[in-house]
Design a protein around this motif. Structure first.
Motif, short mmCIF file in Angstrom:
data_model
loop_
_atom_site.label_atom_id
_atom_site.label_comp_id
_atom_site.label_asym_id
_atom_site.label_seq_id
_atom_site.Cartn_x
_atom_site.Cartn_y
_atom_site.Cartn_z
N GLN A 117 0.82 -1.21 0.00
CA GLN A 117 0.00 0.00 0.00
C GLN A 117 0.86 1.26 0.00
O GLN A 117 0.55 2.24 -0.68
CB GLN A 117 -0.93 0.01 1.22
N ARG A 118 1.94 1.25 0.76
CA ARG A 118 2.82 2.42 0.81
C ARG A 118 3.40 2.71 -0.58
O ARG A 118 3.51 3.87 -0.99
CB ARG A 118 3.95 2.20 1.81
N VAL A 119 3.80 1.65 -1.28
CA VAL A 119 4.37 1.82 -2.61
C VAL A 119 3.33 2.40 -3.57
O VAL A 119 3.62 3.29 -4.37
CB VAL A 119 4.91 0.47 -3.14
N GLN A 120 2.09 1.91 -3.48
CA GLN A 120 1.03 2.44 -4.34
C GLN A 120 0.78 3.91 -4.05
O GLN A 120 0.60 4.72 -4.96
CB GLN A 120 -0.25 1.63 -4.14
N ILE A 121 0.76 4.25 -2.76
CA ILE A 121 0.52 5.65 -2.37
C ILE A 121 1.66 6.54 -2.86
O ILE A 121 1.44 7.65 -3.37
CB ILE A 121 0.37 5.75 -0.84
N ALA A 122 2.90 6.05 -2.72
CA ALA A 122 4.07 6.83 -3.13
C ALA A 122 4.04 7.12 -4.64
O ALA A 122 4.58 8.13 -5.09
CB ALA A 122 5.36 6.10 -2.76
N GLY A 123 3.42 6.24 -5.39
CA GLY A 123 3.36 6.42 -6.83
C GLY A 123 2.17 7.23 -7.31
O GLY A 123 1.98 7.41 -8.51
N ASP A 124 1.36 7.71 -6.36
CA ASP A 124 0.17 8.48 -6.71
C ASP A 124 0.32 9.90 -6.16
O ASP A 124 0.09 10.14 -4.97
CB ASP A 124 -1.08 7.82 -6.11
N PRO A 125 0.72 10.87 -6.99
CA PRO A 125 0.95 12.24 -6.50
C PRO A 125 -0.28 12.90 -5.91
O PRO A 125 -0.16 13.84 -5.13
CB PRO A 125 1.44 12.99 -7.76
N THR A 126 -1.47 12.43 -6.24
CA THR A 126 -2.69 13.02 -5.71
C THR A 126 -2.88 12.68 -4.24
O THR A 126 -3.75 13.27 -3.57
CB THR A 126 -3.92 12.56 -6.50
#
Length: 381
Positions: A117-126
């Motif tokens: 989840q952290r990786v997904q969040i890090a890849g989403d600038p929004t």
């Protein structure tokens, strides 16, 4: 036991667990001291427990023979991937660190899905502004109760609530039906002393802190009053939304016969080993590429949603979580039932199963599996 955390964080596969989660797992472990010449026998090592040599030197005897193991030279569990009777004899006074296998596998899977989840969040600038408080939530012990397959669902169940200084959020004596995470602002925690007819402030809490979580799992009265001392934003999780998160999602599974029919026969069927790199390097299935569960989001651009992906891990726990996550993202992903443990346990009966295992690495390039050859890359067919 937590005094050992720096030492055990390098053990395989414990190095895949962040410190705050490893501390939780260490509370489930215990030490066993073997004096020189004494022995410990286990019938189901790897299924019931993971044993690490914390200090000293031992001789490990299995059906395949014996091996001398020194604590300073070995980071793997004793008799790793041996799912048969094992005898451990101390060459010198030694300390063993014993983890319940199920607890370790669950915690490792949960930790890696949290990192997913952290990786997904890090890849989403929004979602940059949400990263900090989401990390607090992922580190909360509350969600260790949630199956790893449902980690991604946690955030969709949280609802924001704008609050002002002086607002009472929960009141001592009330029956609760929700918990709260502080996203912005600060609050005070007060406990009433009925005999003295007074209230005492026992804590001040700020961003990242959770309160009222007992209400999610128990029908109990609030044991304190929490009120805001600053304007802020809370994230509310109701009991009705939390309880469905406790239900485990199950991926579609395939058995070993299905895998063997695909292995080397279908280049659009990719085998993914979702274990950590050291586990993969110890031994893995022929043609399997290593994409650890926690970094799967980074590799999504390399995957093709027209292909089939068979995920596996040591016992199927992590691969089930990975297959569920990929399926929710639109990929055709299944999990190998039983994982590698099924193959290793079968080796004593059918030695030919060892031919399925290798230490040669494989990669995904251009969507297909390639082998690591000295000159160039060769497509596997």
């Amino acid at each position: 036991m937590n005094g050992k955390i720096d030492s055990v964080s390098s053990f395989v596969p414990l190095q895949g667990i962040p410190e705050q989660h490893l501390s939780f797992l260490l509370n489930k472990a215990h030490s066993r001291f073997l004096f020189k010449g004494s022995s410990l026998k286990s019938q189901n090592l790897g299924l019931e427990s993971y044993i690490y040599l914390f200090s000293g030197e031992v001789i490990v005897r299995t059906f395949e023979g014996e091996e001398r193991v020194r604590a300073t030279e070995n980071l793997l569990p004793i008799a790793y991937q041996q799912y048969h009777a094992v005898e451990i004899t101390a060459v010198m006074d030694s300390e063993l660190l014993i983890f319940p296998a199920q607890e370790l596998k669950q915690q490792l899977c949960w930790s890696q899905m949290a990192e997913f989840q952290r990786v997904q969040i890090a890849g989403d600038p929004t979602r940059d502004e949400d990263a900090e408080w989401i990390n607090f939530i992922l580190d909360s012990n509350l969600f260790f109760k949630v199956p790893p397959t449902n980690v991604s669902e946690i955030f969709s169940k949280l609802t924001p609530r704008v609050v002002s200084s002086g607002d009472v959020i929960v009141r001592q004596g009330d029956v609760g039906n929700a918990c709260y995470f502080i996203k912005e602002g600060r609050a005070k925690v007060e406990v009433a002393d009925v005999d003295a007819d007074m209230k005492k402030v026992v804590a001040e809490i700020g961003p990242g802190r959770c309160f009222g979580e007992d209400a999610l799992v128990n029908k109990t009265q609030r044991n304190a009053t929490v009120s805001m001392i600053e304007n802020g934003v809370l994230m509310r999780l109701s009991k009705d939304d939390f309880l469905p998160l406790l239900k485990r999602d199950q991926a579609t599974t395939v058995d070993l016969d299905y895998l063997l029919a695909k292995l080397g026969q279908d280049e659009e069927c990719i085998i993914i080993d979702v274990r950590t790199v050291p586990e993969y390097q110890f031994g893995h299935l022929e043609t399997a590429v290593n994409i650890a569960l926690d970094i799967l989001p980074l590799h999504l651009p390399r995957l093709n949603n027209r292909f089939e992906y068979i995920l596996y891990s040591d016992c199927g726990f992590r691969s089930n979580a990975g297959a569920v996550a990929l399926s929710k993202l639109g990929y055709n992903a299944v999990s190998l039932e039983g994982g590698l443990s099924e193959i290793y346990t079968g080796c004593s009966v059918n030695p030919k199963l060892k031919q399925l295992l290798t230490i040669s690495p494989y990669w995904v390039r251009g969507g297909y599996v390639v082998s690591d050859q000295p000159v160039g890359a060769t497509k596997y067919r």
